[in-house]
Design a protein around this motif. Structure first.
Motif, PDB file in Angstrom:
ATOM      1  N   MET A  79       0.842  -1.195   0.000  1.00  0.00           N
ATOM      2  CA  MET A  79       0.000   0.000   0.000  1.00  0.00           C
ATOM      3  C   MET A  79       0.873   1.239   0.000  1.00  0.00           C
ATOM      4  SD  MET A  79      -2.990   1.103   2.704  1.00  0.00           S
ATOM      5  CE  MET A  79      -4.081  -0.178   2.095  1.00  0.00           C
ATOM      6  N   SER A  80       0.503   2.268  -0.736  1.00  0.00           N
ATOM      7  CA  SER A  80       1.247   3.512  -0.799  1.00  0.00           C
ATOM      8  C   SER A  80       1.355   4.131   0.580  1.00  0.00           C
ATOM      9  CB  SER A  80       0.547   4.489  -1.744  1.00  0.00           C
ATOM     10  OG  SER A  80       1.070   5.794  -1.584  1.00  0.00           O
ATOM     11  N   THR A  81       2.529   4.760   0.858  1.00  0.00           N
ATOM     12  CA  THR A  81       2.699   5.417   2.144  1.00  0.00           C
ATOM     13  C   THR A  81       1.772   6.617   2.275  1.00  0.00           C
ATOM     14  OG1 THR A  81       4.526   6.729   1.234  1.00  0.00           O
ATOM     15  CG2 THR A  81       5.085   4.675   2.382  1.00  0.00           C
ATOM     16  N   GLU A  82       1.180   7.070   1.187  1.00  0.00           N
ATOM     17  CA  GLU A  82       0.243   8.178   1.247  1.00  0.00           C
ATOM     18  C   GLU A  82      -1.186   7.690   1.520  1.00  0.00           C
ATOM     19  OE1 GLU A  82       0.590  10.492  -2.266  1.00  0.00           O
ATOM     20  OE2 GLU A  82       2.642  11.134  -1.834  1.00  0.00           O
ATOM     21  N   MET A  83      -1.352   6.388   1.689  1.00  0.00           N
ATOM     22  CA  MET A  83      -2.684   5.822   1.906  1.00  0.00           C
ATOM     23  C   MET A  83      -2.651   4.878   3.102  1.00  0.00           C
ATOM     24  SD  MET A  83      -4.705   7.028  -0.533  1.00  0.00           S
ATOM     25  CE  MET A  83      -5.999   5.829  -0.824  1.00  0.00           C
ATOM     26  N   PHE A  84      -2.033   5.328   4.212  1.00  0.00           N
ATOM     27  CA  PHE A  84      -1.894   4.463   5.375  1.00  0.00           C
ATOM     28  C   PHE A  84      -3.016   4.790   6.361  1.00  0.00           C
ATOM     29  CE2 PHE A  84      -0.085   2.629   9.208  1.00  0.00           C
ATOM     30  CZ  PHE A  84       0.450   1.456   8.720  1.00  0.00           C
ATOM     31  N   TYR A  85      -4.102   4.034   6.231  1.00  0.00           N
ATOM     32  CA  TYR A  85      -5.284   4.286   7.048  1.00  0.00           C
ATOM     33  C   TYR A  85      -5.249   3.472   8.342  1.00  0.00           C
ATOM     34  CZ  TYR A  85      -7.302   6.631   3.003  1.00  0.00           C
ATOM     35  OH  TYR A  85      -7.533   7.492   1.962  1.00  0.00           O
ATOM     36  N   VAL A  86      -5.645   4.132   9.431  1.00  0.00           N
ATOM     37  CA  VAL A  86      -5.618   3.524  10.762  1.00  0.00           C
ATOM     38  C   VAL A  86      -7.006   3.590  11.386  1.00  0.00           C
ATOM     39  CG1 VAL A  86      -4.740   3.803  13.117  1.00  0.00           C
ATOM     40  CG2 VAL A  86      -3.185   4.023  11.169  1.00  0.00           C
ATOM     41  N   GLN A  87      -7.404   2.486  12.015  1.00  0.00           N
ATOM     42  CA  GLN A  87      -8.642   2.426  12.796  1.00  0.00           C
ATOM     43  C   GLN A  87      -8.251   2.167  14.250  1.00  0.00           C
ATOM     44  OE1 GLN A  87     -11.652   2.994  14.385  1.00  0.00           O
ATOM     45  NE2 GLN A  87     -12.124   3.001  12.178  1.00  0.00           N
ATOM     46  N   MET A  88      -8.540   3.138  15.144  1.00  0.00           N
ATOM     47  CA  MET A  88      -8.036   3.028  16.511  1.00  0.00           C
ATOM     48  C   MET A  88      -9.117   2.803  17.562  1.00  0.00           C
ATOM     49  SD  MET A  88      -6.642   6.953  17.124  1.00  0.00           S
ATOM     50  CE  MET A  88      -6.208   6.704  18.851  1.00  0.00           C
ATOM     51  N   HIS A  89     -10.313   2.333  17.155  1.00  0.00           N
ATOM     52  CA  HIS A  89     -11.374   2.058  18.131  1.00  0.00           C
ATOM     53  C   HIS A  89     -12.242   0.917  17.612  1.00  0.00           C
ATOM     54  CE1 HIS A  89     -14.543   4.040  21.048  1.00  0.00           C
ATOM     55  NE2 HIS A  89     -14.424   2.734  21.229  1.00  0.00           N
ATOM     56  N   ILE A  90     -11.917  -0.303  18.051  1.00  0.00           N
ATOM     57  CA  ILE A  90     -12.583  -1.521  17.566  1.00  0.00           C
ATOM     58  C   ILE A  90     -12.873  -2.447  18.750  1.00  0.00           C
ATOM     59  CG2 ILE A  90     -12.160  -3.709  16.342  1.00  0.00           C
ATOM     60  CD1 ILE A  90     -12.858  -1.688  14.346  1.00  0.00           C
ATOM     61  N   HIS A  91     -14.043  -3.084  18.724  1.00  0.00           N
ATOM     62  CA  HIS A  91     -14.401  -4.072  19.744  1.00  0.00           C
ATOM     63  C   HIS A  91     -14.564  -5.456  19.110  1.00  0.00           C
ATOM     64  CE1 HIS A  91     -15.062  -1.023  22.848  1.00  0.00           C
ATOM     65  NE2 HIS A  91     -15.573  -0.288  21.873  1.00  0.00           N
ATOM     66  N   THR A  92     -14.287  -6.492  19.895  1.00  0.00           N
ATOM     67  CA  THR A  92     -14.416  -7.867  19.407  1.00  0.00           C
ATOM     68  C   THR A  92     -15.321  -8.670  20.332  1.00  0.00           C
ATOM     69  OG1 THR A  92     -12.603  -8.883  20.680  1.00  0.00           O
ATOM     70  CG2 THR A  92     -12.001  -7.695  18.650  1.00  0.00           C
ATOM     71  N   SER A  93     -15.918  -9.716  19.787  1.00  0.00           N
ATOM     72  CA  SER A  93     -16.843 -10.527  20.586  1.00  0.00           C
ATOM     73  C   SER A  93     -16.113 -11.419  21.586  1.00  0.00           C
ATOM     74  CB  SER A  93     -17.721 -11.384  19.664  1.00  0.00           C
ATOM     75  OG  SER A  93     -16.934 -12.230  18.852  1.00  0.00           O
ATOM     76  N   GLU A  94     -14.848 -11.732  21.343  1.00  0.00           N
ATOM     77  CA  GLU A  94     -14.105 -12.542  22.316  1.00  0.00           C
ATOM     78  C   GLU A  94     -13.972 -11.819  23.648  1.00  0.00           C
ATOM     79  OE1 GLU A  94     -12.152 -13.900  18.384  1.00  0.00           O
ATOM     80  OE2 GLU A  94     -12.911 -12.027  19.232  1.00  0.00           O
ATOM     81  N   SER A  95     -13.816 -10.494  23.591  1.00  0.00           N
ATOM     82  CA  SER A  95     -13.455  -9.745  24.792  1.00  0.00           C
ATOM     83  C   SER A  95     -14.511  -8.753  25.257  1.00  0.00           C
ATOM     84  CB  SER A  95     -12.133  -8.999  24.545  1.00  0.00           C
ATOM     85  OG  SER A  95     -11.091  -9.906  24.221  1.00  0.00           O
ATOM     86  N   SER A  96     -15.330  -8.239  24.369  1.00  0.00           N
ATOM     87  CA  SER A  96     -16.378  -7.283  24.744  1.00  0.00           C
ATOM     88  C   SER A  96     -17.737  -7.966  24.703  1.00  0.00           C
ATOM     89  CB  SER A  96     -16.383  -6.083  23.797  1.00  0.00           C
ATOM     90  OG  SER A  96     -15.209  -5.318  23.944  1.00  0.00           O
ATOM     91  N   ARG A  97     -18.468  -7.887  25.788  1.00  0.00           N
ATOM     92  CA  ARG A  97     -19.772  -8.545  25.857  1.00  0.00           C
ATOM     93  C   ARG A  97     -20.722  -8.045  24.770  1.00  0.00           C
ATOM     94  NH1 ARG A  97     -21.491 -11.361  30.173  1.00  0.00           N
ATOM     95  NH2 ARG A  97     -19.925 -10.367  31.507  1.00  0.00           N
ATOM     96  N   CYS A  98     -20.564  -6.783  24.377  1.00  0.00           N
ATOM     97  CA  CYS A  98     -21.422  -6.194  23.356  1.00  0.00           C
ATOM     98  C   CYS A  98     -20.874  -6.385  21.942  1.00  0.00           C
ATOM     99  CB  CYS A  98     -21.619  -4.706  23.629  1.00  0.00           C
ATOM    100  SG  CYS A  98     -20.082  -3.839  23.989  1.00  0.00           S
ATOM    101  N   GLY A  99     -19.712  -7.013  21.805  1.00  0.00           N
ATOM    102  CA  GLY A  99     -19.148  -7.270  20.484  1.00  0.00           C
ATOM    103  C   GLY A  99     -19.969  -8.292  19.718  1.00  0.00           C
ATOM    104  N   ARG A 100     -20.078  -8.114  18.419  1.00  0.00           N
ATOM    105  CA  ARG A 100     -20.877  -9.015  17.590  1.00  0.00           C
ATOM    106  C   ARG A 100     -20.068  -9.650  16.467  1.00  0.00           C
ATOM    107  NH1 ARG A 100     -23.106  -8.788  21.463  1.00  0.00           N
ATOM    108  NH2 ARG A 100     -25.235  -8.125  21.968  1.00  0.00           N
TER     109      ARG A 100
END
Length: 232
Positions: free
Chosen positions: A1-22
């Motif tokens: 991926m181009s260094t000008e297109m480095f997208y980050v997602q910094m707030h994610i929940h998972t069902s293994e660890s969060s009771r409300c995760g789906r």
């Protein structure tokens, strides 16, 4: 991926660890990769929040469950070419803090950390080198006690939260962040795979480690992406 297109997602929940995760950590990793992200940070709910386990379990088992979604996502990330880093989201009597840069070792050394005051929590996290963002500072919901955000105790506000039900929540957060000179971040707050495309952040160079990630955020070397990515 181009260094000008480095997208980050910094707030994610998972069902293994969060009771409300789906969705599992692996499913979230695949969804983030499909949306165009290069980096995803898991921020599952902490022991004083909606963690997916019995509250009476021993502290060590709670830590294992807190990081379970992260390790599942990390394993899948290695397979598909997505960097996955760990964090968590606390609930400190109203404010919810996204915490980055700390590990299981920090939690093992602080077995009372889920029960201390918000001020003490933030003191210990800072002392250990962690980075804290107040999640959705002005969100109003049944599960959140009424409170006024304190911009003097954190470095950053999450000013774009894709799962906020009202744009007013984000607008208030941006206004206060500007007033106090806080770092402004974004996040999807996704609990399902169809929400991961919102709340992206665009960085000018690849990031592979948590210290590099925190340094880039503190130096404001990123752009917020208010609109959802088109890949999802």
């Amino acid at each position: 991926m181009s260094t000008e297109m480095f997208y980050v997602q910094m707030h994610i929940h998972t069902s293994e660890s969060s009771r409300c995760g789906r969705a599992t950590g692996a499913e979230m990793a695949r969804a983030c990769k499909a949306a165009g992200y290069s980096l995803m940070v898991t921020t599952d709910h902490f022991m004083n929040a909606n963690i997916n386990c019995d509250r009476d379990l021993p502290w060590e088992q709670k830590i294992e469950i807190l990081f379970r979604g992260y390790y599942a996502a990390k394993e899948e990330g290695k397979r598909i070419g997505l960097t996955v880093l760990p964090g968590w989201e606390t609930n400190n009597g109203g404010p919810e803090y996204l915490t980055y840069g700390l590990t299981e070792e920090f939690l093992l050394d602080n077995p009372d950390i889920a029960d201390v005051s918000a001020a003490e929590y933030l003191r210990r996290v800072r002392q250990a080198g962690g980075f804290v963002v107040q999640a959705h500072p002005f969100r109003r919901a049944a599960y959140i006690p009424d409170f006024t955000p304190d911009p003097t105790v954190v470095e950053a506000f999450e000013v774009f939260n894709f799962c906020n039900k009202s744009p007013e929540f984000d607008e208030q957060a941006r206004k206060m962040a500007r007033q106090y000179g806080l770092i402004m971040t974004a996040g999807s707050d996704a609990h399902t795979t169809d929400k991961v495309s919102g709340g992206a952040m665009l960085f000018p160079e690849p990031i592979y480690t948590m210290p590099d990630f925190i340094a880039a955020v503190r130096q404001n070397r990123f752009r917020l992406m208010p609109q959802p990515l088109c890949g999802a």
